[in-house]
Design a protein around this motif. Structure first.
Motif, PDB file in Angstrom:
ATOM      1  N   THR A  38       0.845  -1.194   0.000  1.00 18.30           N
ATOM      2  CA  THR A  38       0.000   0.000   0.000  1.00 18.30           C
ATOM      3  C   THR A  38       0.880   1.243   0.000  1.00 18.30           C
ATOM      4  O   THR A  38       2.059   1.190   0.375  1.00 18.30           O
ATOM      5  N   ASP A  39       0.291   2.362  -0.364  1.00 17.59           N
ATOM      6  CA  ASP A  39       1.019   3.628  -0.316  1.00 17.59           C
ATOM      7  C   ASP A  39       1.330   4.030   1.112  1.00 17.59           C
ATOM      8  O   ASP A  39       2.405   4.541   1.410  1.00 17.59           O
ATOM      9  N   TYR A  40       0.367   3.787   2.021  1.00 17.95           N
ATOM     10  CA  TYR A  40       0.493   4.290   3.387  1.00 17.95           C
ATOM     11  C   TYR A  40       0.225   3.173   4.401  1.00 17.95           C
ATOM     12  O   TYR A  40      -0.486   2.207   4.107  1.00 17.95           O
ATOM     13  N   PHE A  41       0.761   3.340   5.561  1.00 15.77           N
ATOM     14  CA  PHE A  41       0.567   2.418   6.680  1.00 15.77           C
ATOM     15  C   PHE A  41      -0.914   2.324   7.051  1.00 15.77           C
ATOM     16  O   PHE A  41      -1.632   3.319   7.078  1.00 15.77           O
ATOM     17  N   PHE A  42      -1.371   1.097   7.342  1.00 14.89           N
ATOM     18  CA  PHE A  42      -2.747   0.892   7.785  1.00 14.89           C
ATOM     19  C   PHE A  42      -2.760  -0.158   8.891  1.00 14.89           C
ATOM     20  O   PHE A  42      -1.794  -0.887   9.101  1.00 14.89           O
ATOM     21  N   SER A  43      -3.882  -0.236   9.602  1.00 18.42           N
ATOM     22  CA  SER A  43      -4.036  -1.213  10.678  1.00 18.42           C
ATOM     23  C   SER A  43      -4.493  -2.540  10.095  1.00 18.42           C
ATOM     24  O   SER A  43      -5.643  -2.682   9.661  1.00 18.42           O
ATOM     25  N   ARG A  44      -3.610  -3.520  10.091  1.00 18.02           N
ATOM     26  CA  ARG A  44      -3.913  -4.818   9.480  1.00 18.02           C
ATOM     27  C   ARG A  44      -5.062  -5.531  10.198  1.00 18.02           C
ATOM     28  O   ARG A  44      -5.855  -6.245   9.589  1.00 18.02           O
ATOM     29  N   THR A  45      -5.160  -5.332  11.508  1.00 19.94           N
ATOM     30  CA  THR A  45      -6.194  -6.023  12.274  1.00 19.94           C
ATOM     31  C   THR A  45      -7.595  -5.504  11.959  1.00 19.94           C
ATOM     32  O   THR A  45      -8.579  -6.121  12.367  1.00 19.94           O
ATOM     33  N   ALA A  46      -7.698  -4.391  11.245  1.00 22.23           N
ATOM     34  CA  ALA A  46      -9.007  -3.814  10.924  1.00 22.23           C
ATOM     35  C   ALA A  46      -9.536  -4.250   9.565  1.00 22.23           C
ATOM     36  O   ALA A  46     -10.648  -3.862   9.184  1.00 22.23           O
ATOM     37  N   LEU A  47      -8.788  -5.071   8.831  1.00 21.90           N
ATOM     38  CA  LEU A  47      -9.221  -5.446   7.481  1.00 21.90           C
ATOM     39  C   LEU A  47     -10.595  -6.103   7.487  1.00 21.90           C
ATOM     40  O   LEU A  47     -11.421  -5.865   6.599  1.00 21.90           O
ATOM     41  N   MET A  48     -10.873  -6.940   8.479  1.00 21.36           N
ATOM     42  CA  MET A  48     -12.157  -7.644   8.501  1.00 21.36           C
ATOM     43  C   MET A  48     -13.331  -6.670   8.574  1.00 21.36           C
ATOM     44  O   MET A  48     -14.391  -6.916   8.001  1.00 21.36           O
ATOM     45  N   TYR A  49     -13.125  -5.535   9.254  1.00 24.46           N
ATOM     46  CA  TYR A  49     -14.223  -4.587   9.429  1.00 24.46           C
ATOM     47  C   TYR A  49     -14.490  -3.783   8.156  1.00 24.46           C
ATOM     48  O   TYR A  49     -15.597  -3.278   7.965  1.00 24.46           O
ATOM     49  N   VAL A  50     -13.487  -3.688   7.300  1.00 21.90           N
ATOM     50  CA  VAL A  50     -13.705  -3.069   5.991  1.00 21.90           C
ATOM     51  C   VAL A  50     -14.617  -3.966   5.161  1.00 21.90           C
ATOM     52  O   VAL A  50     -15.595  -3.514   4.555  1.00 21.90           O
ATOM     53  N   TYR A  51     -14.322  -5.254   5.143  1.00 15.64           N
ATOM     54  CA  TYR A  51     -15.144  -6.215   4.397  1.00 15.64           C
ATOM     55  C   TYR A  51     -16.572  -6.238   4.919  1.00 15.64           C
ATOM     56  O   TYR A  51     -17.537  -6.334   4.149  1.00 15.64           O
ATOM     57  N   MET A  52     -16.734  -6.130   6.230  1.00 13.83           N
ATOM     58  CA  MET A  52     -18.057  -6.211   6.854  1.00 13.83           C
ATOM     59  C   MET A  52     -18.844  -4.907   6.745  1.00 13.83           C
ATOM     60  O   MET A  52     -20.000  -4.837   7.159  1.00 13.83           O
ATOM     61  N   GLY A  53     -18.198  -3.850   6.209  1.00 14.54           N
ATOM     62  CA  GLY A  53     -18.881  -2.586   6.010  1.00 14.54           C
ATOM     63  C   GLY A  53     -18.923  -1.690   7.224  1.00 14.54           C
ATOM     64  O   GLY A  53     -19.622  -0.675   7.240  1.00 14.54           O
ATOM     65  N   HIS A  54     -18.145  -2.017   8.254  1.00 12.93           N
ATOM     66  CA  HIS A  54     -18.122  -1.197   9.467  1.00 12.93           C
ATOM     67  C   HIS A  54     -17.259   0.050   9.299  1.00 12.93           C
ATOM     68  O   HIS A  54     -17.394   1.006  10.065  1.00 12.93           O
ATOM     69  N   MET A  55     -16.348   0.030   8.353  1.00 14.09           N
ATOM     70  CA  MET A  55     -15.492   1.188   8.085  1.00 14.09           C
ATOM     71  C   MET A  55     -14.996   1.114   6.653  1.00 14.09           C
ATOM     72  O   MET A  55     -15.066   0.052   6.010  1.00 14.09           O
ATOM     73  N   LYS A  56     -14.495   2.226   6.164  1.00 15.54           N
ATOM     74  CA  LYS A  56     -13.836   2.255   4.866  1.00 15.54           C
ATOM     75  C   LYS A  56     -12.341   2.038   5.058  1.00 15.54           C
ATOM     76  O   LYS A  56     -11.811   2.253   6.144  1.00 15.54           O
ATOM     77  N   PHE A  57     -11.659   1.649   3.969  1.00 11.07           N
ATOM     78  CA  PHE A  57     -10.241   1.358   4.107  1.00 11.07           C
ATOM     79  C   PHE A  57      -9.465   2.558   4.625  1.00 11.07           C
ATOM     80  O   PHE A  57      -8.561   2.412   5.448  1.00 11.07           O
ATOM     81  N   GLU A  58      -9.823   3.769   4.174  1.00 12.99           N
ATOM     82  CA  GLU A  58      -9.077   4.949   4.628  1.00 12.99           C
ATOM     83  C   GLU A  58      -9.208   5.154   6.132  1.00 12.99           C
ATOM     84  O   GLU A  58      -8.344   5.794   6.753  1.00 12.99           O
ATOM     85  N   HIS A  59     -10.245   4.584   6.730  1.00 18.41           N
ATOM     86  CA  HIS A  59     -10.399   4.709   8.184  1.00 18.41           C
ATOM     87  C   HIS A  59      -9.396   3.840   8.938  1.00 18.41           C
ATOM     88  O   HIS A  59      -9.225   4.014  10.149  1.00 18.41           O
ATOM     89  N   THR A  60      -8.745   2.898   8.252  1.00 14.86           N
ATOM     90  CA  THR A  60      -7.742   2.042   8.902  1.00 14.86           C
ATOM     91  C   THR A  60      -6.364   2.704   8.951  1.00 14.86           C
ATOM     92  O   THR A  60      -5.435   2.135   9.513  1.00 14.86           O
ATOM     93  N   GLN A  61      -6.241   3.883   8.332  1.00 15.32           N
ATOM     94  CA  GLN A  61      -4.953   4.581   8.294  1.00 15.32           C
ATOM     95  C   GLN A  61      -4.896   5.604   9.438  1.00 15.32           C
ATOM     96  O   GLN A  61      -5.622   6.593   9.418  1.00 15.32           O
ATOM     97  N   PRO A  62      -4.048   5.376  10.432  1.00 17.47           N
ATOM     98  CA  PRO A  62      -4.041   6.257  11.605  1.00 17.47           C
ATOM     99  C   PRO A  62      -3.412   7.624  11.368  1.00 17.47           C
ATOM    100  O   PRO A  62      -3.562   8.517  12.210  1.00 17.47           O
ATOM    101  N   TYR A  63      -2.721   7.816  10.242  1.00 12.74           N
ATOM    102  CA  TYR A  63      -2.069   9.097   9.956  1.00 12.74           C
ATOM    103  C   TYR A  63      -2.591   9.661   8.637  1.00 12.74           C
ATOM    104  O   TYR A  63      -2.830   8.919   7.685  1.00 12.74           O
ATOM    105  N   GLU A  64      -2.750  10.967   8.611  1.00 19.31           N
ATOM    106  CA  GLU A  64      -3.132  11.634   7.364  1.00 19.31           C
ATOM    107  C   GLU A  64      -2.004  11.483   6.345  1.00 19.31           C
ATOM    108  O   GLU A  64      -0.832  11.321   6.705  1.00 19.31           O
ATOM    109  N   ASN A  65      -2.340  11.570   5.070  1.00 17.20           N
ATOM    110  CA  ASN A  65      -1.332  11.359   4.029  1.00 17.20           C
ATOM    111  C   ASN A  65      -0.197  12.377   4.083  1.00 17.20           C
ATOM    112  O   ASN A  65       0.942  12.076   3.691  1.00 17.20           O
TER     113      ASN A  65
END
Length: 446
Positions: A38-65
């Motif tokens: 990926t371009d930027y660091f993300f929280s790997r443990t949150a991937l399941m919640y992206v699939y389940m529709g609880h968050m968008k992928f950009e919400h797994t990135q703790p730092y702004e670009n």
């Protein structure tokens, strides 16, 4: 450290990014992070919640670009294809070359495959990377039936993901109970029941033999070791992960299961370090494993190495083992050492709620009565409290007396300390009266 020193980090997971951030806090050298995921660091443990529709992928990135440019951390999106330790150079992609002064290998893990026929078919994947998530999302748009192979934490995540979309899930676990290579029998059976109650078809003591495909190499079914055929359109392979080091096998690095490192996270090659899932400790500390592939150990290794690289040589000391997870609606925490079976010189106390949704297991030393570890299910506990009790060898009776101090459940959750203490007192009184244990009561309150 000189400003023109160039530190290159391969991998932008929690280990690599923590190292980059903490090096920047301590020095003004040049830092480059390389990752093809990926371009930027993300929280790997949150991937399941992206699939389940609880968050968008950009919400797994703790730092702004903009964070990376502001902190002068250069990012390269690409895969390292080769390394020359003599010239201190890296090959990236087909035609890019980069030189380093110090190199940090934080290449993470890769899902295991064991040579099953059909394991590389369309509709087969693990869940580790962002690419895995994208692949699973695309492949399962019309999936009605899925089979998951392997009874670990990623397996139960996939089961919950598919369940959330109404997919029929069959879960193949080769052990007698779910995750019983880690959990004692009561805990493993409790999770069995939780999985079944969520309408997952849990098949214990069942292994994958092969994956069947159609003429387009698309999954159509699996065959188990008993010869049973189970129709499915997707197969999740979650039989553990291994350090991502195969591309370094002929490089001159000392490699066993992972990249061998000493207590300072140094490899056998000068100015080359390894941290996170890809690292294997030559002399693991008591109670720790040579390879520990969990989020917080990667973070701690990154912080430790940042000090060493910025000329404050520091040994890696992760302290008391801990971990946490969630099995559908049951949260799990563990601190210290709790094995599937008691070892010589160990005693334990186990409490379980009437509905079998909550459990507390405390393991302690049979002679000193000092607590050694705890498993807790369905009740949230404070990390710092249990860490203090284990480090300072508090006796089991002290822990029972002060158990409410460890409770971290929200204000309106039901508490269970009274029931736990009551059972503890009854069991120890019983053991003393019947003389089933040598003077436990006297040693507890001596």
């Amino acid at each position: 450290m000189q400003e023109d020193t160039h530190i290159v980090i391969i991998g932008n997971g929690i280990a690599g990014i923590t190292a980059a951030r903490h090096i920047r806090k301590r020095a003004d050298c040049r830092i480059t992070v390389i990752s093809g995921e990926t371009d930027y660091f993300f929280s790997r443990t949150a991937l399941m919640y992206v699939y389940m529709g609880h968050m968008k992928f950009e919400h797994t990135q703790p730092y702004e670009n903009w964070f990376w440019k502001k902190n002068k951390i250069e990012l390269i999106n690409g895969w390292v294809t080769g390394v020359d330790f003599d010239s201190k150079s890296l090959s990236i992609g087909e035609n890019q070359e980069l030189y380093y002064d110090k190199l940090i290998l934080a290449t993470g893990s890769t899902p295991n495959k064991f040579g099953w026929p059909g394991q590389d078919a369309n509709g087969v994947s693990g869940l580790y990377s962002k690419q895995d998530l994208d692949y699973i999302a695309e492949q399962t748009k019309t999936t009605k039936q899925a089979v998951i192979v392997g009874g670990g934490l990623i397996g139960v995540e996939l089961a919950e993901m598919f369940h959330s979309r109404g997919v029929e899930v069959t879960f193949l676990v080769r052990e007698k109970n779910f995750w019983d290579i880690v959990l004692p029998e009561e805990e493993a059976k409790m999770i069995n029941q939780e999985i079944i109650e969520h309408h997952i078809d849990l098949r214990l003591e069942t292994e994958l033999k092969e994956i069947e495909t159609d003429s387009q190499n698309q999954v159509t079914a699996v065959i188990t070791n008993s010869g049973e055929r189970i129709d499915c359109q997707f197969v999740g392979l979650t039989v553990g992960v291994s350090p991502n080091v195969s591309w370094l096998k002929e490089s001159g690095l000392e490699i066993n299961r992972g990249i061998m490192v000493n207590e300072y996270l140094e490899t056998n090659i000068p100015d080359v370090y390894a941290i996170g899932d890809c690292a294997e400790h030559q002399k693991p500390l008591t109670g720790r494993r040579p390879v520990e592939q969990v989020w917080y150990t990667g973070r701690m290794m990154g912080e430790t190495l940042a000090r060493t690289i910025t000329e404050e040589k520091t040994a890696y000391k992760p302290g008391v083992w801990f971990n946490s997870a969630k099995f559908f609606n049951i949260e799990y925490q563990t601190y210290g050492q709790v094995k599937p079976q008691l070892e010589a010189g160990e005693e334990q106390f186990v409490w379980q709620s009437a509905d079998h949704k909550k459990l507390l297991r405390v393991v302690f030393d049979e002679k000193s009565m000092a607590v050694l570890g705890v498993n807790v299910f369905g009740i949230r506990m404070r990390h710092e409290v249990w860490d203090d009790w284990i480090v300072n060898q508090k006796k089991i009776n002290f822990v029972m007396e002060h158990l409410d101090q460890a409770n971290f459940d929200p204000e309106f959750y039901k508490t269970h300390e009274y029931d736990i203490r009551d059972q503890f007192n009854q069991e120890f009184d019983f053991m003393t009266i019947k003389n089933t244990k040598p003077s436990l009561f006297k040693r507890l309150f001596a």
